[in-house]
Enzyme design. Structure first.
Site, PDB file in Angstrom:
ATOM      1  N   LYS A  22      62.443  16.503 104.319  1.00 24.60           N
ATOM      2  CA  LYS A  22      61.892  15.366 105.071  1.00 24.60           C
ATOM      3  C   LYS A  22      60.880  14.591 104.234  1.00 24.60           C
ATOM      4  O   LYS A  22      60.939  13.362 104.140  1.00 24.60           O
ATOM      5  CB  LYS A  22      61.203  15.887 106.348  1.00 24.60           C
ATOM      6  CG  LYS A  22      60.333  14.858 107.052  1.00 24.60           C
ATOM      7  CD  LYS A  22      59.680  15.408 108.300  1.00 24.60           C
ATOM      8  CE  LYS A  22      58.379  16.137 108.095  1.00 24.60           C
ATOM      9  NZ  LYS A  22      57.205  15.318 107.799  1.00 24.60           N
ATOM     10  N   ASN A  23      59.954  15.326 103.637  1.00 26.92           N
ATOM     11  CA  ASN A  23      58.876  14.617 102.933  1.00 26.92           C
ATOM     12  C   ASN A  23      59.312  14.049 101.587  1.00 26.92           C
ATOM     13  O   ASN A  23      58.549  13.344 100.932  1.00 26.92           O
ATOM     14  CB  ASN A  23      57.648  15.527 102.786  1.00 26.92           C
ATOM     15  CG  ASN A  23      56.992  15.766 104.140  1.00 26.92           C
ATOM     16  OD1 ASN A  23      57.241  15.036 105.100  1.00 26.92           O
ATOM     17  ND2 ASN A  23      56.160  16.796 104.224  1.00 26.92           N
ATOM     18  N   ARG A  92      54.029   9.857 110.371  1.00 29.64           N
ATOM     19  CA  ARG A  92      52.954   9.667 109.405  1.00 29.64           C
ATOM     20  C   ARG A  92      53.453   8.978 108.118  1.00 29.64           C
ATOM     21  O   ARG A  92      52.777   8.158 107.506  1.00 29.64           O
ATOM     22  CB  ARG A  92      52.405  11.058 109.065  1.00 29.64           C
ATOM     23  CG  ARG A  92      51.374  11.079 108.026  1.00 29.64           C
ATOM     24  CD  ARG A  92      50.142  10.459 108.556  1.00 29.64           C
ATOM     25  NE  ARG A  92      49.190  10.243 107.492  1.00 29.64           N
ATOM     26  CZ  ARG A  92      48.066   9.585 107.645  1.00 29.64           C
ATOM     27  NH1 ARG A  92      47.752   9.088 108.809  1.00 29.64           N
ATOM     28  NH2 ARG A  92      47.252   9.421 106.641  1.00 29.64           N
ATOM     29  N   ASP A 116      51.881  13.908 113.334  1.00 33.60           N
ATOM     30  CA  ASP A 116      51.241  15.107 113.873  1.00 33.60           C
ATOM     31  C   ASP A 116      49.742  14.960 114.032  1.00 33.60           C
ATOM     32  O   ASP A 116      49.062  14.390 113.179  1.00 33.60           O
ATOM     33  CB  ASP A 116      51.502  16.266 112.906  1.00 33.60           C
ATOM     34  CG  ASP A 116      52.953  16.691 112.920  1.00 33.60           C
ATOM     35  OD1 ASP A 116      53.636  16.405 113.914  1.00 33.60           O
ATOM     36  OD2 ASP A 116      53.378  17.308 111.932  1.00 33.60           O
ATOM     37  N   ASP A 303      51.874  23.401 105.109  1.00 27.08           N
ATOM     38  CA  ASP A 303      52.968  23.308 106.079  1.00 27.08           C
ATOM     39  C   ASP A 303      53.647  24.659 106.315  1.00 27.08           C
ATOM     40  O   ASP A 303      54.414  24.808 107.258  1.00 27.08           O
ATOM     41  CB  ASP A 303      54.021  22.286 105.606  1.00 27.08           C
ATOM     42  CG  ASP A 303      53.449  20.874 105.512  1.00 27.08           C
ATOM     43  OD1 ASP A 303      52.344  20.647 106.032  1.00 27.08           O
ATOM     44  OD2 ASP A 303      54.110  20.005 104.909  1.00 27.08           O
TER      45      ASP A 303
HETATM   46  N1  EPU Z   1      42.742  12.812 102.166  1.00 26.48           N
HETATM   47  C1  EPU Z   1      41.616  12.027 102.082  1.00 26.48           C
HETATM   48  N2  EPU Z   1      41.760  10.675 101.925  1.00 26.48           N
HETATM   49  C2  EPU Z   1      42.972  10.078 101.830  1.00 26.48           C
HETATM   50  C3  EPU Z   1      44.126  10.877 101.909  1.00 26.48           C
HETATM   51  C4  EPU Z   1      43.987  12.262 102.086  1.00 26.48           C
HETATM   52  O1  EPU Z   1      40.501  12.530 102.181  1.00 26.48           O
HETATM   53  O2  EPU Z   1      43.033   8.846 101.670  1.00 26.48           O
HETATM   54  C5  EPU Z   1      42.602  14.264 102.357  1.00 26.48           C
HETATM   55  C6  EPU Z   1      43.152  14.721 103.717  1.00 26.48           C
HETATM   56  O3  EPU Z   1      42.174  14.657 104.722  1.00 26.48           O
HETATM   57  C7  EPU Z   1      43.600  16.139 103.446  1.00 26.48           C
HETATM   58  C8  EPU Z   1      44.025  16.109 101.977  1.00 26.48           C
HETATM   59  O4  EPU Z   1      43.431  14.935 101.424  1.00 26.48           O
HETATM   60  O5  EPU Z   1      42.541  17.036 103.578  1.00 26.48           O
HETATM   61  C9  EPU Z   1      45.513  16.093 101.736  1.00 26.48           C
HETATM   62  O6  EPU Z   1      46.113  14.984 102.383  1.00 26.48           O
HETATM   63  P1  EPU Z   1      47.423  14.256 101.838  1.00 26.48           P
HETATM   64  O7  EPU Z   1      47.111  12.818 101.740  1.00 26.48           O
HETATM   65  O8  EPU Z   1      47.941  14.972 100.662  1.00 26.48           O
HETATM   66  O9  EPU Z   1      48.446  14.475 103.064  1.00 26.48           O
HETATM   67  P2  EPU Z   1      49.523  13.446 103.566  1.00 26.48           P
HETATM   68  O10 EPU Z   1      50.065  12.709 102.422  1.00 26.48           O
HETATM   69  O11 EPU Z   1      49.031  12.691 104.746  1.00 26.48           O
HETATM   70  C10 EPU Z   1      51.581  15.051 103.246  1.00 26.48           C
HETATM   71  C11 EPU Z   1      52.687  15.581 104.106  1.00 26.48           C
HETATM   72  C12 EPU Z   1      52.137  16.606 105.083  1.00 26.48           C
HETATM   73  C13 EPU Z   1      51.474  17.733 104.309  1.00 26.48           C
HETATM   74  C14 EPU Z   1      50.407  17.159 103.345  1.00 26.48           C
HETATM   75  C15 EPU Z   1      49.792  18.203 102.425  1.00 26.48           C
HETATM   76  C16 EPU Z   1      54.178  13.686 104.233  1.00 26.48           C
HETATM   77  C17 EPU Z   1      54.766  12.609 105.055  1.00 26.48           C
HETATM   78  N3  EPU Z   1      53.272  14.468 104.840  1.00 26.48           N
HETATM   79  O12 EPU Z   1      50.637  14.450 104.132  1.00 26.48           O
HETATM   80  O13 EPU Z   1      53.260  17.122 105.777  1.00 26.48           O
HETATM   81  O14 EPU Z   1      50.850  18.632 105.191  1.00 26.48           O
HETATM   82  O15 EPU Z   1      51.002  16.130 102.518  1.00 26.48           O
HETATM   83  O16 EPU Z   1      50.772  18.826 101.686  1.00 26.48           O
HETATM   84  O17 EPU Z   1      54.523  13.852 103.069  1.00 26.48           O
HETATM   85  C18 EPU Z   1      54.473  17.943 107.640  1.00 26.48           C
HETATM   86  O18 EPU Z   1      55.522  17.651 107.033  1.00 26.48           O
HETATM   87  O19 EPU Z   1      54.464  18.646 108.674  1.00 26.48           O
HETATM   88  C19 EPU Z   1      53.191  17.444 107.126  1.00 26.48           C
HETATM   89  C20 EPU Z   1      52.116  17.347 107.882  1.00 26.48           C
END
Ligand code: EPU
Length: 416
Positions: A22-23, A92, A116, A303
């Site tokens: 998915k991601n 997201r 989520d 995850d």
């Molecule tokens: N963070 C910041 N500022 C930002 C962005 C992130 O402080 O601008 C912090 C977040 O608060 C968090 C950390 O950095 O503590 C990691 O966040 P990240 O941005 O890496 O997460 P994301 O890109 O929103 C993706 C996956 C998530 C997965 C996370 C971590 C997708 C669509 N989502 O989220 O997947 O948990 O990376 O690996 O790729 C899922 O598939 O169930 C899911 C939640």
């Protein structure tokens, strides 16, 4: 609302194939917006987030053909820079539309992405990066980004997964050189960069934490196969382990699962890598507790923390969980407690699980994609009948999970 009714307590057996990730596919779908030529994507998972993302592409003006786990997408001309709010806020990953549309059209406006409820989910790093590339950013009831011209810059992504993806998408068609330091290392980030390179982008350092992007004027059509979902593979392996079943998980990228295998060795899960299959073997001894600390790839993925949590209820001793990434990822433990788990939530990031405990069926609620799959595992482990509510979350990320698990012998029914 649909729910799953599961009668657990039985062993499973047989083979299950892993779907495309998915991601990985969602940012690749966004990348197809960067060219007017046709792109083809294979190994497409049939999940709700993909269906909704495809609807977004169509609303933006893309022509999409679907056939046998493949998508052909052509965005000859885009008719708007504003995707439909309801679709954007259904997930997201729609945040990556900002980078793709900024790269293609020089502007984008999107509603705040949903998805989520697992934590605050800030996007400051994405927006800061866009500004450094020369865009104007406005955050009101929507998020807008626009630029006359994007120019290469030195960016710092702090390992944010979608943050890195968004900045790569915005930078590939910009003028000059962009360097993204502390880029996320997740395999799906590398898969996006590989796809963009096959479209004619010039990204070096793929799979490393410094990405260098030489902007190009134009990208062309390309084809890619979506990488296997490492979270799904890990979840199936934990399902096999928690039910003490022998199972073959087919189509696994072993190299993405090092952290899982490391914990399996520590916790006593017997497994074998055979080609691109993962065999989970019937254990001879009791499983042992461990410390589960999530982290950035290649550490244990956040995850996978919830399915490891349910497995921990079947291990002897106290398993300590520390998941620093999201502050809302332990809610599933309250559901597991209803089933008899001996779990203690210490704070929003830490918990302890004492095992082994016998789980018993109950009515439980899926809170997000991963906790949903976790409760399915718990219900299959538990004696008696469980009803899982909120299964629309599970359908967002796992293809026909009920049908596939029935083939392994699980007694799971979808009831409307
Ligand atoms: N963070 C910041 N500022 C930002 C962005 C992130 O402080 O601008 C912090 C977040 O608060 C968090 C950390 O950095 O503590 C990691 O966040 P990240 O941005 O890496 O997460 P994301 O890109 O929103 C993706 C996956 C998530 C997965 C996370 C971590 C997708 C669509 N989502 O989220 O997947 O948990 O990376 O690996 O790729 C899922 O598939 O169930 C899911 C939640």
């Amino acid at each position: 609302m649909a729910k799953f009714v599961i009668t657990g307590g039985k062993k499973l057996s047989g083979k299950i194939a892993v779907s495309g990730a998915k991601n990985a596919i969602l940012p690749i779908l966004a990348a197809t917006l960067l060219t007017g030529e046709k792109c083809r994507i294979t190994n497409v998972p049939d999940i709700l987030d993909v269906k909704n993302f495809v609807k977004i592409l169509i609303a933006l003006g893309a022509k999409v053909e679907t056939a046998d786990r493949a998508l052909s997408i052509q965005s000859r001309q885009l008719k708007t820079h504003r995707p439909p709010d309801n679709l954007v806020s259904s997930m997201r990953a729609s945040i990556v539309l900002l980078g793709a549309l900024l790269g293609r059209l020089g502007r984008a406006e999107i509603a705040y992405p949903g998805g989520d409820l697992i934590g605050k989910r800030p996007i400051d790093l994405h927006l800061q990066g866009f500004r450094k590339l020369g865009a104007t950013v406005r955050e009101e009831t929507t998020i807008s980004v626009s630029a006359q011209k994007l120019a290469g810059a030195e960016l710092f992504a702090e390992s944010s997964v979608t943050g890195t993806e968004n900045l790569v998408l915005a930078a590939v068609l910009s003028a000059g050189r962009t360097v993204i330091k502390l880029a996320a290392l997740e395999p799906h980030v590398a898969a996006l960069c590989d796809f963009l390179n096959s479209m004619g982008a010039k990204i070096s350092g793929v799979g490393e934490n410094i990405l260098t992007i030489e902007g190009v004027k134009k990208l062309h059509g390309a084809e890619t196969a979506v990488i296997p979902d490492m979270i799904e593979a890990g979840s199936f392996a934990l399902l096999a382990a928690a039910t003490r079943s022998e199972m073959e998980i087919v189509g696994v990228a072993h190299g993405h699962l090092d952290a899982v295998y490391h914990k399996f060795d520590e916790m006593g899960v017997k497994f074998e890598k055979r080609g691109n299959s993962l065999l989970i073997l019937t254990p001879k001894n009791e499983y042992q507790s461990a410390i589960l600390r999530t982290g950035l790839y290649p550490n244990l993925a956040t995850d996978l923390q919830p399915p490891f949590g349910v497995f921990a209820t079947q291990c002897r001793g106290i398993t300590r969980i520390h998941d620093w990434i999201w502050e809302g990822r332990l809610g599933y433990l309250s559901e597991l407690k209803k089933m008899g788990a001996d779990a203690r939530i210490i704070d929003t990031h830490q918990a302890e699980i004492k095992g082994p405990t016998k789980l018993a069926g109950n009515t439980i609620r899926s809170l997000d994609i991963r906790s949903g799959m976790t409760l399915v595992i718990a219900a299959i482990v538990a004696a008696g009948v469980s009803e899982i509510e909120g299964i629309q979350h599970i359908d967002r990320g796992y293809e026909q999970i009920d049908v596939r698990l029935r083939e392994l012998g699980a007694d799971i029914k979808r009831v409307n």
